[in-house]
Design a protein around this motif. Structure first.
Motif, mmCIF file in Angstrom:
data_model
loop_
_atom_site.group_PDB
_atom_site.id
_atom_site.type_symbol
_atom_site.label_atom_id
_atom_site.label_comp_id
_atom_site.label_asym_id
_atom_site.label_seq_id
_atom_site.Cartn_x
_atom_site.Cartn_y
_atom_site.Cartn_z
ATOM 1 N N THR A 97 0.825 -1.206 0.000
ATOM 2 C CA THR A 97 0.000 0.000 0.000
ATOM 3 C C THR A 97 0.855 1.250 0.000
ATOM 4 O OG1 THR A 97 -1.719 -1.178 1.202
ATOM 5 C CG2 THR A 97 -1.826 1.221 1.212
ATOM 6 N N ARG A 98 1.916 1.248 0.801
ATOM 7 C CA ARG A 98 2.795 2.410 0.870
ATOM 8 C C ARG A 98 3.523 2.629 -0.457
ATOM 9 N NH1 ARG A 98 6.527 2.847 6.014
ATOM 10 N NH2 ARG A 98 4.414 2.945 6.881
ATOM 11 N N ALA A 99 3.932 1.528 -1.107
ATOM 12 C CA ALA A 99 4.607 1.657 -2.400
ATOM 13 C C ALA A 99 3.669 2.220 -3.453
ATOM 14 C CB ALA A 99 5.143 0.288 -2.834
ATOM 15 N N GLY A 100 2.395 1.750 -3.436
ATOM 16 C CA GLY A 100 1.439 2.286 -4.400
ATOM 17 C C GLY A 100 1.155 3.751 -4.166
ATOM 18 N N ARG A 101 1.064 4.134 -2.890
ATOM 19 C CA ARG A 101 0.845 5.539 -2.583
ATOM 20 C C ARG A 101 2.051 6.381 -2.948
ATOM 21 N NH1 ARG A 101 -0.316 4.858 2.325
ATOM 22 N NH2 ARG A 101 1.669 5.462 3.274
ATOM 23 N N GLY A 102 3.250 5.813 -2.802
ATOM 24 C CA GLY A 102 4.457 6.553 -3.121
ATOM 25 C C GLY A 102 4.586 6.874 -4.595
ATOM 26 N N THR A 103 4.064 5.984 -5.461
ATOM 27 C CA THR A 103 4.162 6.255 -6.893
ATOM 28 C C THR A 103 3.329 7.458 -7.298
ATOM 29 O OG1 THR A 103 2.336 4.719 -7.357
ATOM 30 C CG2 THR A 103 4.585 3.829 -7.407
ATOM 31 N N MET A 104 2.361 7.858 -6.493
ATOM 32 C CA MET A 104 1.506 8.993 -6.813
ATOM 33 C C MET A 104 2.049 10.299 -6.257
ATOM 34 S SD MET A 104 -0.677 7.411 -8.555
ATOM 35 C CE MET A 104 -1.850 8.735 -8.855
ATOM 36 N N GLN A 105 3.108 10.241 -5.462
ATOM 37 C CA GLN A 105 3.668 11.453 -4.875
ATOM 38 C C GLN A 105 4.627 12.119 -5.852
ATOM 39 O OE1 GLN A 105 5.480 10.120 -1.258
ATOM 40 N NE2 GLN A 105 3.558 10.036 -0.124
ATOM 41 N N ILE A 106 4.496 13.426 -5.998
ATOM 42 C CA ILE A 106 5.363 14.195 -6.878
ATOM 43 C C ILE A 106 5.767 15.476 -6.159
ATOM 44 C CG2 ILE A 106 4.406 13.340 -9.055
ATOM 45 C CD1 ILE A 106 2.690 15.879 -9.162
ATOM 46 N N PRO A 107 6.896 16.057 -6.511
ATOM 47 C CA PRO A 107 7.240 17.370 -5.946
ATOM 48 C C PRO A 107 6.226 18.409 -6.396
ATOM 49 C CG PRO A 107 9.144 16.334 -6.996
ATOM 50 C CD PRO A 107 7.958 15.519 -7.379
ATOM 51 N N ARG A 108 5.948 19.353 -5.537
ATOM 52 C CA ARG A 108 4.974 20.387 -5.878
ATOM 53 C C ARG A 108 5.431 21.232 -7.061
ATOM 54 N NH1 ARG A 108 2.886 23.782 -0.937
ATOM 55 N NH2 ARG A 108 1.921 21.763 -0.535
ATOM 56 N N SER A 109 6.744 21.316 -7.256
ATOM 57 C CA SER A 109 7.264 22.132 -8.348
ATOM 58 C C SER A 109 7.031 21.512 -9.720
ATOM 59 C CB SER A 109 8.764 22.361 -8.153
ATOM 60 O OG SER A 109 9.462 21.123 -8.120
ATOM 61 N N ARG A 110 6.588 20.230 -9.777
ATOM 62 C CA ARG A 110 6.425 19.558 -11.056
ATOM 63 C C ARG A 110 5.453 20.309 -11.968
ATOM 64 N NH1 ARG A 110 7.249 14.637 -13.452
ATOM 65 N NH2 ARG A 110 9.199 14.760 -12.302
ATOM 66 N N GLY A 111 4.324 20.776 -11.449
ATOM 67 C CA GLY A 111 3.364 21.495 -12.272
ATOM 68 C C GLY A 111 3.145 22.924 -11.853
ATOM 69 N N ALA A 112 4.061 23.468 -11.039
ATOM 70 C CA ALA A 112 3.832 24.791 -10.457
ATOM 71 C C ALA A 112 3.853 25.899 -11.505
ATOM 72 C CB ALA A 112 4.875 25.072 -9.374
ATOM 73 N N VAL A 113 4.858 25.893 -12.384
ATOM 74 C CA VAL A 113 4.979 26.981 -13.358
ATOM 75 C C VAL A 113 3.820 26.957 -14.346
ATOM 76 C CG1 VAL A 113 6.425 27.955 -15.169
ATOM 77 C CG2 VAL A 113 7.481 27.050 -13.097
ATOM 78 N N SER A 114 3.539 25.778 -14.906
ATOM 79 C CA SER A 114 2.421 25.665 -15.845
ATOM 80 C C SER A 114 1.107 26.029 -15.164
ATOM 81 C CB SER A 114 2.347 24.238 -16.398
ATOM 82 O OG SER A 114 3.509 23.914 -17.134
ATOM 83 N N GLY A 115 0.917 25.560 -13.927
ATOM 84 C CA GLY A 115 -0.320 25.875 -13.215
ATOM 85 C C GLY A 115 -0.497 27.356 -12.984
ATOM 86 N N LEU A 116 0.581 28.038 -12.600
ATOM 87 C CA LEU A 116 0.493 29.477 -12.356
ATOM 88 C C LEU A 116 0.170 30.239 -13.637
ATOM 89 C CD1 LEU A 116 0.809 31.595 -10.139
ATOM 90 C CD2 LEU A 116 3.217 31.772 -10.732
ATOM 91 N N LEU A 117 0.785 29.846 -14.744
ATOM 92 C CA LEU A 117 0.501 30.505 -16.028
ATOM 93 C C LEU A 117 -0.937 30.247 -16.469
ATOM 94 C CD1 LEU A 117 3.821 29.792 -17.970
ATOM 95 C CD2 LEU A 117 3.068 31.968 -16.989
ATOM 96 N N ILE A 118 -1.422 29.037 -16.253
ATOM 97 C CA ILE A 118 -2.801 28.723 -16.631
ATOM 98 C C ILE A 118 -3.784 29.514 -15.785
ATOM 99 C CG2 ILE A 118 -4.525 26.879 -16.605
ATOM 100 C CD1 ILE A 118 -2.287 24.962 -17.432
#
Length: 221
Positions: free
Chosen positions: A6-27
């Motif tokens: 369960t922990r491994a499956g949950r870990g695969t969904m974790q990403i750094p917040r910076s991954r989509g930060a720039v695109s999200g802010l521009l959008i």
């Protein structure tokens, strides 16, 4: 075993917040522009009819305010989320909003959603500029940024794996101590540059009930 899986499956969904930060802010910025420009554009002679500030019409609500708000929400999910699935949802919401900016005017009539008006322009160049910044160009730019973010989120990079491992290590041992003797909650006891040693005597009773010093060693304090 189940907890590890369960922990491994949950870990695969974790990403750094910076991954989509720039695109999200521009959008988010583009969504705010798309939702507000029909109401404030007339103040700068940059508008579709009716050429009045803050004039509400059904067409503006369906074709500009609605996709603008969806783009803002999708951009916020991209900007703030540390979960891959949530960020992907935000990117696809932004794609849908951008597509609606592009094709919305073509289907608004058959669907009975109203009309966004006609560009108020004295020259053909001004007319084209209005079309691009209000609808087609704005929508295409939102789609591009959202698709770029979706592509980045669909790939598990080395940085994602390192981020997952660091999070898992923190959850397993919240007081990880480094080689200098300092942990996340402060210095470990008896370590560090200011540690002082002093002699401590151990005593035991003799046969006559008197206490005598038996041995002496050092204890860190």
């Amino acid at each position: 075993m189940a907890d590890t899986t369960t922990r491994a499956g949950r870990g695969t969904m974790q990403i750094p917040r910076s991954r989509g930060a720039v695109s999200g802010l521009l959008i988010v910025a583009l969504g705010v522009w798309g939702a507000l420009i029909p109401f404030v554009g007339p103040l700068f002679d940059f508008a579709f009819s009716p050429d009045r500030p803050w004039a509400w019409t059904a067409g503006r609500g369906w074709l500009q305010v609605l996709p603008g708000l969806v783009a803002v929400l999708g951009g916020l999910l991209l900007f703030a989320s540390r979960n891959r699935a949530t960020a992907m949802l935000g990117s696809w919401m932004a794609v849908a909003a951008g597509a609606w900016f592009v094709v919305g005017r073509a289907v608004a009539g058959p669907l009975g959603l109203g009309n966004a008006g006609e560009p108020v322009a004295a020259t053909e160049a001004h007319r084209v500029w209005l079309e691009l910044t209000y609808f087609s160009g704005l929508g295409a730019l939102i789609i591009f940024l959202a698709a770029l973010a979706a592509g980045r989120l669909s790939v598990r990079s080395v940085r994602d794996i390192a981020y997952r491992d660091s999070r898992a290590q923190t959850e397993d041992d919240p007081t990880v101590t480094d080689t200098s003797g300092w942990s996340q909650h402060g210095p470990a006891a008896g370590t560090g540059p200011d540690a002082v040693t002093e002699p401590v005597g151990r005593r035991r009773r003799s046969l006559f009930g008197r206490r005598r010093r038996d041995s002496r060693d050092t204890l860190t304090v």
